[in-house]
Write a protein that holds these residues in place. Sequence first.
Motif, mmCIF file in Angstrom:
data_model
loop_
_atom_site.group_PDB
_atom_site.id
_atom_site.type_symbol
_atom_site.label_atom_id
_atom_site.label_comp_id
_atom_site.label_asym_id
_atom_site.label_seq_id
_atom_site.Cartn_x
_atom_site.Cartn_y
_atom_site.Cartn_z
ATOM 1 N N GLY A 155 -0.186 0.313 0.726
ATOM 2 C CA GLY A 155 -1.234 1.097 0.079
ATOM 3 C C GLY A 155 -2.203 0.287 -0.757
ATOM 4 O O GLY A 155 -3.142 0.856 -1.330
ATOM 5 N N ASN A 156 -1.991 -1.038 -0.833
ATOM 6 C CA ASN A 156 -2.865 -1.842 -1.692
ATOM 7 C C ASN A 156 -2.929 -3.270 -1.156
ATOM 8 O O ASN A 156 -1.932 -3.973 -1.116
ATOM 9 N N GLU A 157 -4.124 -3.702 -0.765
ATOM 10 C CA GLU A 157 -4.294 -5.023 -0.170
ATOM 11 C C GLU A 157 -4.140 -6.163 -1.182
ATOM 12 O O GLU A 157 -4.072 -7.332 -0.804
ATOM 13 N N ARG A 158 -4.038 -5.833 -2.454
ATOM 14 C CA ARG A 158 -3.853 -6.861 -3.490
ATOM 15 C C ARG A 158 -2.369 -7.132 -3.775
ATOM 16 O O ARG A 158 -2.038 -7.982 -4.590
ATOM 17 N N ILE A 159 -1.487 -6.412 -3.083
ATOM 18 C CA ILE A 159 -0.046 -6.593 -3.253
ATOM 19 C C ILE A 159 0.541 -7.161 -1.972
ATOM 20 O O ILE A 159 0.255 -6.674 -0.870
ATOM 21 N N HIS A 160 1.374 -8.184 -2.106
ATOM 22 C CA HIS A 160 1.992 -8.854 -0.965
ATOM 23 C C HIS A 160 3.489 -8.995 -1.235
ATOM 24 O O HIS A 160 3.938 -8.906 -2.380
ATOM 25 N N VAL A 161 4.239 -9.246 -0.181
ATOM 26 C CA VAL A 161 5.689 -9.393 -0.356
ATOM 27 C C VAL A 161 6.228 -10.447 0.586
ATOM 28 O O VAL A 161 5.761 -10.611 1.716
ATOM 29 N N ASN B 283 16.332 -9.351 -0.810
ATOM 30 C CA ASN B 283 17.098 -8.310 -0.120
ATOM 31 C C ASN B 283 17.861 -7.433 -1.112
ATOM 32 O O ASN B 283 19.069 -7.218 -0.987
ATOM 33 N N SER B 284 17.157 -6.917 -2.099
ATOM 34 C CA SER B 284 17.773 -6.111 -3.162
ATOM 35 C C SER B 284 18.545 -4.926 -2.586
ATOM 36 O O SER B 284 17.977 -4.112 -1.858
ATOM 37 N N PRO B 285 19.832 -4.807 -2.918
ATOM 38 C CA PRO B 285 20.622 -3.686 -2.387
ATOM 39 C C PRO B 285 20.213 -2.329 -2.938
ATOM 40 O O PRO B 285 20.599 -1.294 -2.367
ATOM 41 N N ASP B 286 19.418 -2.298 -4.028
ATOM 42 C CA ASP B 286 19.019 -1.005 -4.591
ATOM 43 C C ASP B 286 17.757 -0.446 -3.951
ATOM 44 O O ASP B 286 17.260 0.605 -4.359
ATOM 45 N N GLY B 287 17.236 -1.132 -2.928
ATOM 46 C CA GLY B 287 16.061 -0.622 -2.224
ATOM 47 C C GLY B 287 14.731 -1.077 -2.793
ATOM 48 O O GLY B 287 13.682 -0.548 -2.410
ATOM 49 N N THR B 288 14.747 -2.067 -3.674
ATOM 50 C CA THR B 288 13.500 -2.578 -4.244
ATOM 51 C C THR B 288 12.538 -3.026 -3.151
ATOM 52 O O THR B 288 11.330 -2.758 -3.216
ATOM 53 N N GLY B 289 13.053 -3.694 -2.119
ATOM 54 C CA GLY B 289 12.199 -4.201 -1.043
ATOM 55 C C GLY B 289 11.437 -3.095 -0.329
ATOM 56 O O GLY B 289 10.260 -3.257 0.018
ATOM 57 N N LYS B 290 12.092 -1.960 -0.109
ATOM 58 C CA LYS B 290 11.430 -0.839 0.574
ATOM 59 C C LYS B 290 10.320 -0.254 -0.289
ATOM 60 O O LYS B 290 9.252 0.121 0.206
ATOM 61 N N ILE B 291 10.572 -0.176 -1.581
ATOM 62 C CA ILE B 291 9.541 0.322 -2.495
ATOM 63 C C ILE B 291 8.337 -0.613 -2.490
ATOM 64 O O ILE B 291 7.175 -0.172 -2.461
ATOM 65 N N ILE B 292 8.599 -1.907 -2.478
ATOM 66 C CA ILE B 292 7.506 -2.883 -2.450
ATOM 67 C C ILE B 292 6.730 -2.765 -1.145
ATOM 68 O O ILE B 292 5.494 -2.856 -1.132
ATOM 69 N N ASP B 293 7.425 -2.553 -0.037
ATOM 70 C CA ASP B 293 6.732 -2.381 1.242
ATOM 71 C C ASP B 293 5.751 -1.215 1.182
ATOM 72 O O ASP B 293 4.640 -1.272 1.745
ATOM 73 N N GLN C 240 -3.941 -10.799 -7.897
ATOM 74 C CA GLN C 240 -3.116 -10.210 -6.856
ATOM 75 C C GLN C 240 -1.649 -10.490 -7.179
ATOM 76 O O GLN C 240 -1.346 -11.300 -8.070
ATOM 77 N N ILE C 241 -0.761 -9.826 -6.458
ATOM 78 C CA ILE C 241 0.686 -9.958 -6.706
ATOM 79 C C ILE C 241 1.390 -10.385 -5.430
ATOM 80 O O ILE C 241 1.086 -9.882 -4.340
ATOM 81 N N LEU C 242 2.333 -11.308 -5.571
ATOM 82 C CA LEU C 242 3.250 -11.635 -4.491
ATOM 83 C C LEU C 242 4.674 -11.416 -4.989
ATOM 84 O O LEU C 242 5.160 -12.152 -5.843
#
Length: 240
Positions: A53-59, A38-48, A31-33
């Motif tokens: 869409g995938n229970e093996r991905i966490h943030v 708070n990336s200003p380029d929007g990385t956090g929103k993409i990760i959300d 799995q991934i964490l």
Amino acid sequence: MKALVVIPTYNEKDNVVRLSSSVLDQHADIQILFVDDNSPDGTGKIIDELVSGNERIHVLHRAGKLGLGSAYREGFKAALSMGADYIIEMDADFSHDPGVLPEFLNAMQTSDLVIGSRYLNGVSVVNWPIRRLILSYFASVYTRWVTGLQLRDCTSGFKCFRRSSLEAMDLDSVKSDGYSFQIEMNYRCMEKGLRIMEIPIIFIDRHAGSSKMSRRIVREAVIMVWKLRLQTIFSSLWRK
């Protein structure tokens, strides 16, 4: 077995989708964490979106750019609370090949810490300026000389900890960052008498984004190794 890959991110929007797919494809128990500052380029929103869409991905979202060391500390604590048996740290920029992850898990059967080494079989680094390569290589030489760590690559950021290895140390007391964080974690594992193994990797300079190296990080590493060594000496004298 549950393996959790802790990946700090800051402005990695071009990498996280492809990286997620590549990491999860390596083993069904991985799995991934993501730990996003708070990336200003929007990385956090993409990760959300990936998380939804995938229970093996966490943030884990943080308020701002707080440093690589603190990102790993918080990520490690979260991984332990999530019940991970193995905790892997790696970069988000494909400088660390996800294809090596199964080799880490295999090596963990007889180890407490497995380190992906760039210098185990000569020099396995691609696309680095010679100045950066010399700095990295001799940082390990310097660290071995001061601390006694028997590692070819003391500053590698691609490694896997057994759960019990992280539980054996006080993560809150690890205050260093960058190169220093990697050195300090290795040193503390050595102090605990844990089994440390290096496996060869090929390090490829980042495909997207910018380097996080700075003079402050280098200075911190130069000083940190002496702090670690002196703490050990004084602790030994105190016990006597």
